[in-house]
Write an enzyme that holds these catalytic residues in place. Sequence first.
Site, PDB file in Angstrom:
ATOM      1  N   HIS A 290       0.824  -1.204   0.000  1.00  0.00           N
ATOM      2  CA  HIS A 290       0.000   0.000   0.000  1.00  0.00           C
ATOM      3  C   HIS A 290       0.860   1.257   0.000  1.00  0.00           C
ATOM      4  O   HIS A 290       2.063   1.208   0.261  1.00  0.00           O
ATOM      5  CB  HIS A 290      -0.962   0.004   1.199  1.00  0.00           C
ATOM      6  CG  HIS A 290      -0.331  -0.236   2.531  1.00  0.00           C
ATOM      7  ND1 HIS A 290       0.654   0.549   3.039  1.00  0.00           N
ATOM      8  CD2 HIS A 290      -0.543  -1.209   3.457  1.00  0.00           C
ATOM      9  CE1 HIS A 290       1.005   0.097   4.232  1.00  0.00           C
ATOM     10  NE2 HIS A 290       0.311  -0.986   4.499  1.00  0.00           N
TER      11      HIS A 290
HETATM   12  P1  TYD Z   1      -2.309  -3.703   7.515  1.00  0.00           P
HETATM   13  O1  TYD Z   1      -2.389  -2.304   6.963  1.00  0.00           O
HETATM   14  O2  TYD Z   1      -2.807  -4.803   6.650  1.00  0.00           O
HETATM   15  O3  TYD Z   1      -0.809  -4.036   7.948  1.00  0.00           O
HETATM   16  P2  TYD Z   1       0.541  -4.010   7.075  1.00  0.00           P
HETATM   17  O4  TYD Z   1       0.794  -2.570   6.728  1.00  0.00           O
HETATM   18  O5  TYD Z   1       1.600  -4.541   7.957  1.00  0.00           O
HETATM   19  O6  TYD Z   1       0.346  -4.873   5.874  1.00  0.00           O
HETATM   20  O7  TYD Z   1      -3.068  -3.725   8.908  1.00  0.00           O
HETATM   21  C1  TYD Z   1      -3.486  -4.926   9.514  1.00  0.00           C
HETATM   22  C2  TYD Z   1      -4.758  -4.653  10.327  1.00  0.00           C
HETATM   23  O8  TYD Z   1      -4.497  -3.773  11.411  1.00  0.00           O
HETATM   24  C3  TYD Z   1      -5.849  -3.993   9.495  1.00  0.00           C
HETATM   25  O9  TYD Z   1      -7.095  -4.574   9.877  1.00  0.00           O
HETATM   26  C4  TYD Z   1      -5.818  -2.550   9.916  1.00  0.00           C
HETATM   27  C5  TYD Z   1      -5.329  -2.624  11.342  1.00  0.00           C
HETATM   28  N1  TYD Z   1      -4.523  -1.447  11.754  1.00  0.00           N
HETATM   29  C6  TYD Z   1      -5.036  -0.571  12.686  1.00  0.00           C
HETATM   30  O10 TYD Z   1      -6.175  -0.731  13.180  1.00  0.00           O
HETATM   31  N2  TYD Z   1      -4.282   0.474  13.082  1.00  0.00           N
HETATM   32  C7  TYD Z   1      -3.040   0.710  12.594  1.00  0.00           C
HETATM   33  O11 TYD Z   1      -2.362   1.688  12.984  1.00  0.00           O
HETATM   34  C8  TYD Z   1      -2.513  -0.211  11.609  1.00  0.00           C
HETATM   35  C9  TYD Z   1      -1.145   0.002  11.020  1.00  0.00           C
HETATM   36  C10 TYD Z   1      -3.292  -1.272  11.234  1.00  0.00           C
END
Ligand code: TYD
Length: 138
Positions: free
Chosen positions: A53
């Site tokens: 992302h």
């Molecule tokens: P995700 O964005 O998929 O993680 P990565 O960037 O490591 O691939 O996030 C995983 C889950 O955690 C998703 O359901 C969103 C949640 N999340 C939060 O609630 N708060 C946050 O600050 C972050 C980074 C993720």
Amino acid sequence: MNLETRCPILQFAALGDERGQLVVIEGGRNIPFDIKRVFYIYGSDSTVVRGNHANRNSEFVLINVAGESKVRITDGNEEMAVNLNQPMIGVYIPKMIWKDMYDFSSDSVLLVLTNTHYDEKEYIRDFDQYLTEVHAKE
Ligand code: TYD
């Protein structure tokens, strides 16, 4: 500005003595923003790719405080990979950079600092959409 200049490697001082090491992170000092949120990723392994992302508003610093991982970043034109393999090494990732984290060691603890509170709406999770938004700004 090229990608390496936009996403500098940050080398923190390790304040070591015979008792061990200590690394200091201070928002606005050795991190180029005020820190609003901290999260850390662990329990991933070498089969996992995270991230996938870009963020419209968030800037990040990534530090592997234990173990190691890699992050691949692109601005839509150039691409580079950074080995996060020491607790005193970080990488600064400004907004609108696409990122993937991968090759996690089983003991990896990847610390992430950012200047925003979490807001799913500022995430771009579709690479074609990312390229459209990046190139619209050029
Ligand atoms: P995700 O964005 O998929 O993680 P990565 O960037 O490591 O691939 O996030 C995983 C889950 O955690 C998703 O359901 C969103 C949640 N999340 C939060 O609630 N708060 C946050 O600050 C972050 C980074 C993720």
